[in-house]
Design a protein around this motif. Sequence first.
Motif, PDB file in Angstrom:
ATOM      1  N   ARG A  39      -9.481 -26.102  -2.943  1.00 53.53           N
ATOM      2  CA  ARG A  39      -9.180 -24.802  -3.545  1.00 53.53           C
ATOM      3  C   ARG A  39      -7.807 -24.371  -3.093  1.00 53.53           C
ATOM      4  O   ARG A  39      -7.644 -23.414  -2.350  1.00 53.53           O
ATOM      5  N   GLY A  40      -6.789 -25.067  -3.520  1.00 50.28           N
ATOM      6  CA  GLY A  40      -5.420 -24.799  -3.104  1.00 50.28           C
ATOM      7  C   GLY A  40      -4.946 -23.407  -3.496  1.00 50.28           C
ATOM      8  O   GLY A  40      -4.143 -22.798  -2.808  1.00 50.28           O
ATOM      9  N   ILE A  41      -5.433 -22.897  -4.625  1.00 49.94           N
ATOM     10  CA  ILE A  41      -5.012 -21.580  -5.087  1.00 49.94           C
ATOM     11  C   ILE A  41      -5.369 -20.514  -4.062  1.00 49.94           C
ATOM     12  O   ILE A  41      -4.654 -19.550  -3.873  1.00 49.94           O
ATOM     13  N   PHE A  42      -6.471 -20.680  -3.381  1.00 48.60           N
ATOM     14  CA  PHE A  42      -6.921 -19.696  -2.397  1.00 48.60           C
ATOM     15  C   PHE A  42      -6.469 -20.065  -0.994  1.00 48.60           C
ATOM     16  O   PHE A  42      -6.970 -19.535  -0.030  1.00 48.60           O
ATOM     17  N   ASN A  43      -5.529 -21.007  -0.913  1.00 51.02           N
ATOM     18  CA  ASN A  43      -4.976 -21.438   0.359  1.00 51.02           C
ATOM     19  C   ASN A  43      -6.037 -22.035   1.279  1.00 51.02           C
ATOM     20  O   ASN A  43      -6.015 -21.842   2.474  1.00 51.02           O
ATOM     21  N   VAL A  44      -6.991 -22.720   0.678  1.00 54.61           N
ATOM     22  CA  VAL A  44      -7.993 -23.441   1.442  1.00 54.61           C
ATOM     23  C   VAL A  44      -7.885 -24.895   1.014  1.00 54.61           C
ATOM     24  O   VAL A  44      -8.079 -25.209  -0.144  1.00 54.61           O
ATOM     25  N   CYS A  45      -7.538 -25.747   1.931  1.00 54.00           N
ATOM     26  CA  CYS A  45      -7.447 -27.169   1.617  1.00 54.00           C
ATOM     27  C   CYS A  45      -8.554 -27.894   2.339  1.00 54.00           C
ATOM     28  O   CYS A  45      -8.923 -27.543   3.450  1.00 54.00           O
TER      29      CYS A  45
ATOM     30  N   ASP B 120     -15.463 -39.023 -15.406  1.00 53.92           N
ATOM     31  CA  ASP B 120     -14.588 -39.533 -16.459  1.00 53.92           C
ATOM     32  C   ASP B 120     -13.451 -38.556 -16.661  1.00 53.92           C
ATOM     33  O   ASP B 120     -13.682 -37.361 -16.856  1.00 53.92           O
ATOM     34  N   LEU B 121     -12.249 -39.049 -16.631  1.00 51.90           N
ATOM     35  CA  LEU B 121     -11.081 -38.227 -16.908  1.00 51.90           C
ATOM     36  C   LEU B 121     -10.532 -38.664 -18.258  1.00 51.90           C
ATOM     37  O   LEU B 121     -10.059 -39.786 -18.406  1.00 51.90           O
ATOM     38  N   PRO B 122     -10.604 -37.774 -19.253  1.00 53.85           N
ATOM     39  CA  PRO B 122     -10.123 -38.157 -20.590  1.00 53.85           C
ATOM     40  C   PRO B 122      -8.639 -38.511 -20.572  1.00 53.85           C
ATOM     41  O   PRO B 122      -7.869 -37.994 -19.762  1.00 53.85           O
ATOM     42  N   LEU B 123      -8.243 -39.366 -21.492  1.00 56.22           N
ATOM     43  CA  LEU B 123      -6.872 -39.844 -21.554  1.00 56.22           C
ATOM     44  C   LEU B 123      -5.853 -38.713 -21.641  1.00 56.22           C
ATOM     45  O   LEU B 123      -4.850 -38.724 -20.966  1.00 56.22           O
ATOM     46  N   GLY B 124      -6.121 -37.697 -22.434  1.00 58.74           N
ATOM     47  CA  GLY B 124      -5.166 -36.604 -22.616  1.00 58.74           C
ATOM     48  C   GLY B 124      -5.446 -35.408 -21.726  1.00 58.74           C
ATOM     49  O   GLY B 124      -5.108 -34.277 -22.080  1.00 58.74           O
ATOM     50  N   ALA B 125      -6.053 -35.627 -20.571  1.00 62.53           N
ATOM     51  CA  ALA B 125      -6.426 -34.513 -19.692  1.00 62.53           C
ATOM     52  C   ALA B 125      -5.202 -33.724 -19.245  1.00 62.53           C
ATOM     53  O   ALA B 125      -4.180 -34.294 -18.877  1.00 62.53           O
ATOM     54  N   THR B 126      -5.336 -32.405 -19.280  1.00 59.22           N
ATOM     55  CA  THR B 126      -4.240 -31.529 -18.858  1.00 59.22           C
ATOM     56  C   THR B 126      -4.309 -31.301 -17.355  1.00 59.22           C
ATOM     57  O   THR B 126      -5.323 -31.579 -16.712  1.00 59.22           O
ATOM     58  N   GLU B 127      -3.226 -30.767 -16.813  1.00 52.28           N
ATOM     59  CA  GLU B 127      -3.139 -30.522 -15.375  1.00 52.28           C
ATOM     60  C   GLU B 127      -4.256 -29.611 -14.885  1.00 52.28           C
ATOM     61  O   GLU B 127      -4.841 -29.839 -13.827  1.00 52.28           O
ATOM     62  N   ASP B 128      -4.600 -28.571 -15.660  1.00 49.41           N
ATOM     63  CA  ASP B 128      -5.656 -27.663 -15.216  1.00 49.41           C
ATOM     64  C   ASP B 128      -7.011 -28.352 -15.196  1.00 49.41           C
ATOM     65  O   ASP B 128      -7.863 -28.039 -14.384  1.00 49.41           O
ATOM     66  N   ARG B 129      -7.225 -29.338 -16.063  1.00 51.78           N
ATOM     67  CA  ARG B 129      -8.483 -30.093 -16.060  1.00 51.78           C
ATOM     68  C   ARG B 129      -8.570 -30.998 -14.832  1.00 51.78           C
ATOM     69  O   ARG B 129      -9.627 -31.203 -14.265  1.00 51.78           O
ATOM     70  N   VAL B 130      -7.422 -31.518 -14.409  1.00 46.78           N
ATOM     71  CA  VAL B 130      -7.394 -32.417 -13.259  1.00 46.78           C
ATOM     72  C   VAL B 130      -7.424 -31.640 -11.944  1.00 46.78           C
ATOM     73  O   VAL B 130      -8.151 -31.984 -11.025  1.00 46.78           O
ATOM     74  N   CYS B 131      -6.624 -30.577 -11.845  1.00 46.65           N
ATOM     75  CA  CYS B 131      -6.434 -29.869 -10.571  1.00 46.65           C
ATOM     76  C   CYS B 131      -7.159 -28.537 -10.472  1.00 46.65           C
ATOM     77  O   CYS B 131      -7.275 -27.976  -9.397  1.00 46.65           O
ATOM     78  N   GLY B 132      -7.615 -27.989 -11.587  1.00 48.37           N
ATOM     79  CA  GLY B 132      -8.240 -26.669 -11.570  1.00 48.37           C
ATOM     80  C   GLY B 132      -7.210 -25.588 -11.848  1.00 48.37           C
ATOM     81  O   GLY B 132      -6.002 -25.834 -11.836  1.00 48.37           O
ATOM     82  N   THR B 133      -7.690 -24.393 -12.118  1.00 49.31           N
ATOM     83  CA  THR B 133      -6.795 -23.287 -12.433  1.00 49.31           C
ATOM     84  C   THR B 133      -7.494 -21.966 -12.163  1.00 49.31           C
ATOM     85  O   THR B 133      -8.696 -21.928 -11.908  1.00 49.31           O
ATOM     86  N   ILE B 134      -6.754 -20.898 -12.237  1.00 52.20           N
ATOM     87  CA  ILE B 134      -7.347 -19.570 -12.079  1.00 52.20           C
ATOM     88  C   ILE B 134      -8.205 -19.272 -13.301  1.00 52.20           C
ATOM     89  O   ILE B 134      -7.814 -19.563 -14.432  1.00 52.20           O
TER      90      ILE B 134
ATOM     91  N   THR C 139     -12.205  -9.870 -17.284  1.00 46.21           N
ATOM     92  CA  THR C 139     -13.465  -9.166 -17.557  1.00 46.21           C
ATOM     93  C   THR C 139     -14.091  -8.528 -16.326  1.00 46.21           C
ATOM     94  O   THR C 139     -14.670  -7.460 -16.409  1.00 46.21           O
ATOM     95  N   GLU C 140     -13.958  -9.189 -15.170  1.00 46.02           N
ATOM     96  CA  GLU C 140     -14.598  -8.680 -13.962  1.00 46.02           C
ATOM     97  C   GLU C 140     -13.612  -8.138 -12.932  1.00 46.02           C
ATOM     98  O   GLU C 140     -14.020  -7.527 -11.946  1.00 46.02           O
ATOM     99  N   GLY C 141     -12.332  -8.393 -13.151  1.00 45.33           N
ATOM    100  CA  GLY C 141     -11.334  -7.953 -12.189  1.00 45.33           C
ATOM    101  C   GLY C 141     -11.409  -8.708 -10.875  1.00 45.33           C
ATOM    102  O   GLY C 141     -10.961  -8.227  -9.847  1.00 45.33           O
ATOM    103  N   ALA C 142     -11.979  -9.904 -10.906  1.00 44.35           N
ATOM    104  CA  ALA C 142     -12.152 -10.699  -9.688  1.00 44.35           C
ATOM    105  C   ALA C 142     -11.373 -12.002  -9.810  1.00 44.35           C
ATOM    106  O   ALA C 142     -11.263 -12.573 -10.894  1.00 44.35           O
ATOM    107  N   LEU C 143     -10.847 -12.450  -8.678  1.00 40.54           N
ATOM    108  CA  LEU C 143     -10.130 -13.717  -8.664  1.00 40.54           C
ATOM    109  C   LEU C 143     -11.140 -14.848  -8.580  1.00 40.54           C
ATOM    110  O   LEU C 143     -12.002 -14.869  -7.710  1.00 40.54           O
ATOM    111  N   GLY C 144     -11.057 -15.754  -9.511  1.00 34.61           N
ATOM    112  CA  GLY C 144     -11.967 -16.893  -9.531  1.00 34.61           C
ATOM    113  C   GLY C 144     -11.202 -18.158  -9.827  1.00 34.61           C
ATOM    114  O   GLY C 144     -10.037 -18.124 -10.212  1.00 34.61           O
ATOM    115  N   LEU C 145     -11.854 -19.283  -9.659  1.00 34.58           N
ATOM    116  CA  LEU C 145     -11.227 -20.571  -9.884  1.00 34.58           C
ATOM    117  C   LEU C 145     -12.053 -21.348 -10.885  1.00 34.58           C
ATOM    118  O   LEU C 145     -13.272 -21.453 -10.759  1.00 34.58           O
ATOM    119  N   ARG C 146     -11.405 -21.869 -11.885  1.00 32.59           N
ATOM    120  CA  ARG C 146     -12.059 -22.763 -12.837  1.00 32.59           C
ATOM    121  C   ARG C 146     -11.944 -24.153 -12.238  1.00 32.59           C
ATOM    122  O   ARG C 146     -10.841 -24.688 -12.075  1.00 32.59           O
TER     123      ARG C 146
END
Length: 146
Positions: free
Chosen positions: A125-131, A84-98, A105-112
């Motif tokens: 995982r486009g942020i990590f250049n993996v499609c 389910d994608l809520p009506l007011g979903a933001t771009e980070d909810r749809v596509c993911g974000t850092i 907190t951990e000094g590590a690159l992660g993806l939400r």
Amino acid sequence: MKLALILNVIDPKIGGVMIMGDRGTGKTTTIRALADLLPQVPVVAKDPFNSDPFDAELMSEEVRQRLKSGEELPVGSMKIPMVDLPLGATEDRVCGTIDIEKALTEGALGLRLSCVCTLHEQLIRGIFNVCHAITWVVVLLFATRL
């Protein structure tokens, strides 16, 4: 509606369905029931991308390399999820974000992860250049009366 949904299940390349109707007419219930009726799909076991074990185009790069090296891929199965994608979903909810919290907190690159990541078979995982390929059917539901 029935024919459009059946055709999209048979061939997801059709591109989706838009369903409009009054509130309470069973649009969402129909889609949830359809998702429950779909068969499980084969995936490479313990692969974070849920790669298709039989289609190289739907495999992660890691799985392709394992296959090239002659490794026998363990096959599991998974239920096709409905997201389910809520009506007011933001771009980070749809596509993911850092994941800023993890970075600070951990000094590590992660993806939400996003809604897209939980869809049918694959993960992007486009942020990590993996499609990686995704197979999905988009069903838009609109209530004609509020």
